[in-house]
Structures are given as structure tokens and as C-alpha cells.
Design a protein around this motif. Structure first.
Motif, PDB file in Angstrom:
ATOM      1  N   SER A  38       0.810  -1.218   0.000  1.00 18.79           N
ATOM      2  CA  SER A  38       0.000   0.000   0.000  1.00 18.79           C
ATOM      3  C   SER A  38       0.843   1.269   0.000  1.00 18.79           C
ATOM      4  CB  SER A  38      -0.927   0.003   1.220  1.00 18.79           C
ATOM      5  OG  SER A  38      -1.859  -1.040   1.139  1.00 18.79           O
ATOM      6  N   ILE A  39       1.812   1.349   0.894  1.00 15.74           N
ATOM      7  CA  ILE A  39       2.591   2.572   1.029  1.00 15.74           C
ATOM      8  C   ILE A  39       3.425   2.829  -0.222  1.00 15.74           C
ATOM      9  CG2 ILE A  39       4.516   1.413   2.187  1.00 15.74           C
ATOM     10  CD1 ILE A  39       3.157   4.967   2.899  1.00 15.74           C
ATOM     11  N   LEU A  40       3.940   1.762  -0.843  1.00 18.41           N
ATOM     12  CA  LEU A  40       4.727   1.930  -2.060  1.00 18.41           C
ATOM     13  C   LEU A  40       3.841   2.252  -3.254  1.00 18.41           C
ATOM     14  CD1 LEU A  40       7.415  -0.870  -1.657  1.00 18.41           C
ATOM     15  CD2 LEU A  40       7.684   1.595  -1.341  1.00 18.41           C
ATOM     16  N   PHE A  41       2.616   1.704  -3.271  1.00 19.21           N
ATOM     17  CA  PHE A  41       1.658   2.049  -4.330  1.00 19.21           C
ATOM     18  C   PHE A  41       1.370   3.542  -4.279  1.00 19.21           C
ATOM     19  CE2 PHE A  41      -2.326   2.489  -6.518  1.00 19.21           C
ATOM     20  CZ  PHE A  41      -2.378   1.459  -7.447  1.00 19.21           C
ATOM     21  N   ALA A  42       1.137   4.042  -3.056  1.00 15.77           N
ATOM     22  CA  ALA A  42       0.897   5.476  -2.897  1.00 15.77           C
ATOM     23  C   ALA A  42       2.133   6.277  -3.299  1.00 15.77           C
ATOM     24  CB  ALA A  42       0.501   5.777  -1.459  1.00 15.77           C
ATOM     25  N   ALA A  43       3.306   5.790  -2.934  1.00 20.24           N
ATOM     26  CA  ALA A  43       4.545   6.496  -3.274  1.00 20.24           C
ATOM     27  C   ALA A  43       4.757   6.571  -4.783  1.00 20.24           C
ATOM     28  CB  ALA A  43       5.731   5.819  -2.606  1.00 20.24           C
ATOM     29  N   ALA A  44       4.327   5.547  -5.515  1.00 18.70           N
ATOM     30  CA  ALA A  44       4.508   5.536  -6.965  1.00 18.70           C
ATOM     31  C   ALA A  44       3.765   6.682  -7.633  1.00 18.70           C
ATOM     32  CB  ALA A  44       4.056   4.198  -7.542  1.00 18.70           C
ATOM     33  N   THR A  45       2.697   7.156  -6.986  1.00 17.72           N
ATOM     34  CA  THR A  45       1.971   8.310  -7.503  1.00 17.72           C
ATOM     35  C   THR A  45       2.891   9.518  -7.605  1.00 17.72           C
ATOM     36  OG1 THR A  45      -0.031   7.474  -6.432  1.00 17.72           O
ATOM     37  CG2 THR A  45      -0.054   9.778  -7.129  1.00 17.72           C
ATOM     38  N   LEU A  46       3.922   9.562  -6.771  1.00 16.35           N
ATOM     39  CA  LEU A  46       4.829  10.702  -6.695  1.00 16.35           C
ATOM     40  C   LEU A  46       6.109  10.485  -7.500  1.00 16.35           C
ATOM     41  CD1 LEU A  46       4.543  11.265  -2.840  1.00 16.35           C
ATOM     42  CD2 LEU A  46       3.178  12.334  -4.633  1.00 16.35           C
ATOM     43  N   THR A  47       6.113   9.546  -8.419  1.00 17.34           N
ATOM     44  CA  THR A  47       7.340   9.170  -9.139  1.00 17.34           C
ATOM     45  C   THR A  47       8.124  10.378  -9.644  1.00 17.34           C
ATOM     46  OG1 THR A  47       6.493   6.999  -9.781  1.00 17.34           O
ATOM     47  CG2 THR A  47       8.238   7.936 -11.141  1.00 17.34           C
ATOM     48  N   ILE A  48       7.465  11.293 -10.324  1.00 15.77           N
ATOM     49  CA  ILE A  48       8.197  12.415 -10.899  1.00 15.77           C
ATOM     50  C   ILE A  48       8.816  13.297  -9.816  1.00 15.77           C
ATOM     51  CG2 ILE A  48       6.152  13.882 -11.043  1.00 15.77           C
ATOM     52  CD1 ILE A  48       9.247  13.786 -13.379  1.00 15.77           C
ATOM     53  N   TRP A  49       8.189  13.351  -8.640  1.00 14.46           N
ATOM     54  CA  TRP A  49       8.698  14.210  -7.572  1.00 14.46           C
ATOM     55  C   TRP A  49       9.977  13.666  -6.949  1.00 14.46           C
ATOM     56  CZ3 TRP A  49       6.811  18.870  -7.600  1.00 14.46           C
ATOM     57  CH2 TRP A  49       5.510  19.079  -8.074  1.00 14.46           C
ATOM     58  N   LEU A  76      19.565   7.314 -11.464  1.00 15.47           N
ATOM     59  CA  LEU A  76      18.227   7.351 -10.866  1.00 15.47           C
ATOM     60  C   LEU A  76      17.327   8.351 -11.581  1.00 15.47           C
ATOM     61  CD1 LEU A  76      19.038   7.170  -7.036  1.00 15.47           C
ATOM     62  CD2 LEU A  76      18.157   5.345  -8.494  1.00 15.47           C
ATOM     63  N   ILE A  77      17.874   9.509 -11.911  1.00 12.88           N
ATOM     64  CA  ILE A  77      17.081  10.532 -12.599  1.00 12.88           C
ATOM     65  C   ILE A  77      16.638  10.036 -13.971  1.00 12.88           C
ATOM     66  CG2 ILE A  77      17.196  12.804 -13.690  1.00 12.88           C
ATOM     67  CD1 ILE A  77      18.936  13.682 -11.298  1.00 12.88           C
ATOM     68  N   VAL A  78      17.529   9.372 -14.689  1.00 15.75           N
ATOM     69  CA  VAL A  78      17.180   8.843 -16.014  1.00 15.75           C
ATOM     70  C   VAL A  78      16.042   7.834 -15.892  1.00 15.75           C
ATOM     71  CG1 VAL A  78      17.995   7.409 -17.920  1.00 15.75           C
ATOM     72  CG2 VAL A  78      19.419   9.287 -17.074  1.00 15.75           C
ATOM     73  N   VAL A  79      16.142   6.917 -14.926  1.00 17.13           N
ATOM     74  CA  VAL A  79      15.094   5.904 -14.741  1.00 17.13           C
ATOM     75  C   VAL A  79      13.764   6.572 -14.417  1.00 17.13           C
ATOM     76  CG1 VAL A  79      14.318   3.977 -13.318  1.00 17.13           C
ATOM     77  CG2 VAL A  79      16.711   4.105 -14.044  1.00 17.13           C
ATOM     78  N   LEU A  80      13.770   7.526 -13.498  1.00 18.77           N
ATOM     79  CA  LEU A  80      12.542   8.214 -13.106  1.00 18.77           C
ATOM     80  C   LEU A  80      11.921   8.967 -14.279  1.00 18.77           C
ATOM     81  CD1 LEU A  80      13.733   9.596  -9.658  1.00 18.77           C
ATOM     82  CD2 LEU A  80      12.013   7.813  -9.996  1.00 18.77           C
ATOM     83  N   LEU A  81      12.757   9.612 -15.081  1.00 17.29           N
ATOM     84  CA  LEU A  81      12.246  10.361 -16.221  1.00 17.29           C
ATOM     85  C   LEU A  81      11.693   9.433 -17.297  1.00 17.29           C
ATOM     86  CD1 LEU A  81      14.837  13.263 -16.587  1.00 17.29           C
ATOM     87  CD2 LEU A  81      12.501  13.363 -15.679  1.00 17.29           C
ATOM     88  N   VAL A  82      12.289   8.286 -17.481  1.00 19.37           N
ATOM     89  CA  VAL A  82      11.744   7.307 -18.436  1.00 19.37           C
ATOM     90  C   VAL A  82      10.343   6.893 -18.007  1.00 19.37           C
ATOM     91  CG1 VAL A  82      11.963   4.942 -19.279  1.00 19.37           C
ATOM     92  CG2 VAL A  82      13.954   6.459 -19.287  1.00 19.37           C
ATOM     93  N   TRP A  83      10.169   6.624 -16.713  1.00 25.06           N
ATOM     94  CA  TRP A  83       8.856   6.235 -16.215  1.00 25.06           C
ATOM     95  C   TRP A  83       7.839   7.369 -16.359  1.00 25.06           C
ATOM     96  CZ3 TRP A  83      11.122   3.836 -11.123  1.00 25.06           C
ATOM     97  CH2 TRP A  83      11.555   2.519 -11.393  1.00 25.06           C
TER      98      TRP A  83
END
Length: 321
Positions: A38-49, A76-83
Motif C-alpha cells: 500500500s505505502i509503495l503504491f501510494a509512493a509511486a503516484t509521486l514518481t516524478i517528484w 536514478l534521474i534517467v530511470v525516473l524520467l523514463v517512467w
């Protein structure tokens, strides 16, 4: 130890701490844990942040000449931006629409809402042709009727409930095949609307909040996907999905043949929740999705009094040949 060396060490370890925290999230998502906890699902909403702490750590690493830190943060930034890249495509252009268009709105009015009368007036002020209302309680239904919803929308299917799973579809156009879907514990109003562009199935979507029960949320999205895959003809899914494109079950719904109105019009970067608080909205969890035979000409978000969600309003028509 000289004071400057102490400050440097603290800065380096703080930067490594930020990097490590983001790294844990990235690894968790890569192995699929963000769609199970649950907590990680919620955190995924904030991926770009999560890019922000990485940028801070990267700058600190560059200034302090800690190049291993810089290298890790770049990765890490590249991975986050790809997502997150599809959400950031502000240059997307609306699709060409063939024939008449329809304005479809979806609003979670929040249960309980201490200002239902004003919220009802806000909904009617949107002046949509078809309006999905989520978290509709008996008191909310009364407020809408007092505001004149019956005169504005002669066709409707209403399922008010105590709690958060009441919903309704209000329409200027005739409805048939009306009912309420029960999908893994969630109830969603549905109807076939006789739109000017042709009969279209509309579902008022509302799923369980992930911090309450992420398994139920995923089951509901899976059940919704299975349901719409069996429907012939155009389909509009509009409501509070409690999920974003950063979540696998939502991406699978898109892959089943749906287009997100925000993404299609270059507004994937916008946010609809939480509204009306000291924090600005930071998550796009309210959506209007259309099947492949429909196209979105425009989308906007509208504030609703005392609701923690912004309403989504989309102009929709048939896809151009």
C-alpha cells in the motif's frame, strides 16, 4: 576535525541518504513491490517528484566532488524520467474529432461534504452533457435535486449510499441498460448513453483508496478491465481511479484500448488531488478514459466546494477516420 570538514561530511552523508531513499523506491518498483504494498503504491503516484531529491544530491555531489554520488543520481534521474516521460508531454496536441462532440464531466464530491449545497451548484455550473458523480450520499442526492439536477438532466441513474461508493450518471441524452456494477467490492453506476455521436457505454468509476486496501484496488481495476473488454462499441470511463499511469493495473487498463484525456491533450503533468488543502494538488488520480473509437478534443479541471478532488471535464467525439 576542522569545522569545514565536518560540514562537508554531513553534506555528503545527507546527499547519500536522499539518494539511498530514492534508490530503495526505484529498486522496489523494478521488482514489482510498488504494485503490491500500500505505502509503495501510494509512493509511486509521486514518481516524478522523486527527481527533486536526486537533483539536490547530484548538485551536492558535483560541488563536493563526490563523483560516485553524481553517477548514481544521474542513473536514478534517467530511470525516473523514463517512467514519467509520457506524463510530461505538454506538447501533445488534441486528436481530430469527427462529428458532434459531447462534454463529459466526472466529480468526486467527497463524503461527507459540509457544503453540499454549494458543491451541487458547482457541479451544475460545469454545464456538462453527461456528468458522473462519485461519493454520492443520500444527502448529496438531496442537494443535487434542490439545485435543479432533475430539470437540467432528465435522464439519470443514481445509486446514493452511505460511505464512499455511492455514484450517479446524469445525462441530457436518453439512457438505456442502466444499472450498478459490483466489481470486487466497489459499486459503479453504468449506462448506455444515446450520445449524438452514437450509443456509448459510460461507467462512473470509483475504486478503493490504496492505503485502505491496495489488493482491493488492484482487483477492482482488473475487474473493470475485464468488464470493458467484453463491451461492444464506444466506452467512456470517468471517475476517481485512485491510480495513475505510474501503476501497473492502470497501465493495463490503458493497454486494453483506452486513452487518458489528460495524456492525449498534453496535460498529464496536471493534478487533481488533494484539492482544497494547504498543499497544492500533486497527484492525477481522477481520469476520463475513452476507447479507441473516441477522441478527446479538450480537457480541463474544475474545483468543487469542500471536495478534496478536482472535477475533470472532457470534450469528446468520434475519432476521425
Amino acid at each position: 576535525m576542522p569545522a569545514i570538514d565536518l560540514v562537508r561530511r554531513i553534506a555528503v552523508w545527507t546527499a547519500w541518504g536522499l539518494t539511498a531513499a530514492v534508490g530503495v523506491f526505484v529498486v522496489a518498483r523494478l521488482v514489482g513491490l510498488t504494485d503490491r504494498l500500500s505505502i509503495l503504491f501510494a509512493a509511486a503516484t509521486l514518481t516524478i517528484w522523486f527527481v527533486v531529491p536526486c537533483l539536490v544530491a547530484l548538485v551536492a555531489g558535483a560541488v563536493l566532488r563526490t563523483y560516485a554520488l553524481v553517477a548514481v543520481d544521474v542513473v536514478l534521474i534517467v530511470v525516473l524520467l523514463v517512467w514519467a516521460a509520457p506524463d510530461l508531454r505538454w506538447w501533445s496536441t488534441p486528436a481530430e474529432v469527427n462529428g458532434p462532440t459531447t462534454v463529459v464531466a466526472s466529480a468526486n464530491i467527497a463524503a461527507p461534504n459540509p457544503n453540499l449545497e454549494r458543491a451541487a451548484q458547482d457541479l451544475l455550473a460545469i454545464d456538462a452533457d453527461v456528468m458522473n458523480v462519485l461519493e454520492l450520499t443520500p444527502a448529496g442526492q438531496d442537494a443535487l435535486r434542490a439545485a435543479g439536477v432533475a430539470e437540467r438532466y432528465p435522464y439519470r441513474v443514481e445509486n446514493p449510499r452511505v460511505g464512499v461508493f455511492g455514484s450517479a450518471i446524469y445525462s441530457r441524452f436518453p439512457l438505456r441498460d442502466t444499472g450498478v456494477l459490483e466489481l470486487a467490492g466497489a459499486r459503479m453506476a453504468r449506462a448506455t448513453v444515446e450520445l449524438p455521436s452514437g450509443p456509448t457505454t459510460v461507467i462512473a468509476v470509483h475504486t478503493t483508496q490504496p492505503l485502505v486496501d491496495v489488493d482491493a484496488l488492484e482487483d477492482q481495476l482488473d475487474a473493470l478491465r475485464s468488464t470493458v473488454e467484453a463491451i461492444e462499441g464506444p466506452v467512456i470511463l470517468a471517475g476517481d481511479f485512485n491510480a495513475t499511469r505510474q501503476h501497473q493495473p492502470f497501465r493495463e487498463l490503458l493497454e486494453a484500448g483506452f486513452t487518458d484525456a489528460h495524456l492525449a491533450t498534453g496535460r498529464g503533468w496536471t493534478a487533481t488531488w488533494p484539492a482544497g488543502s494547504r498543499l497544492p494538488p500533486f497527484a492525477l488520480i481522477d481520469h476520463v478514459l475513452v476507447s479507441d473509437d473516441l477522441a478527446v478534443a479538450m480537457v480541463k479541471d474544475v474545483s468543487i466546494t469542500s471536495s478534496d478532488h478536482r472535477a475533470v471535464v472532457a470534450t469528446i467525439g468520434r475519432s476521425a477516420p
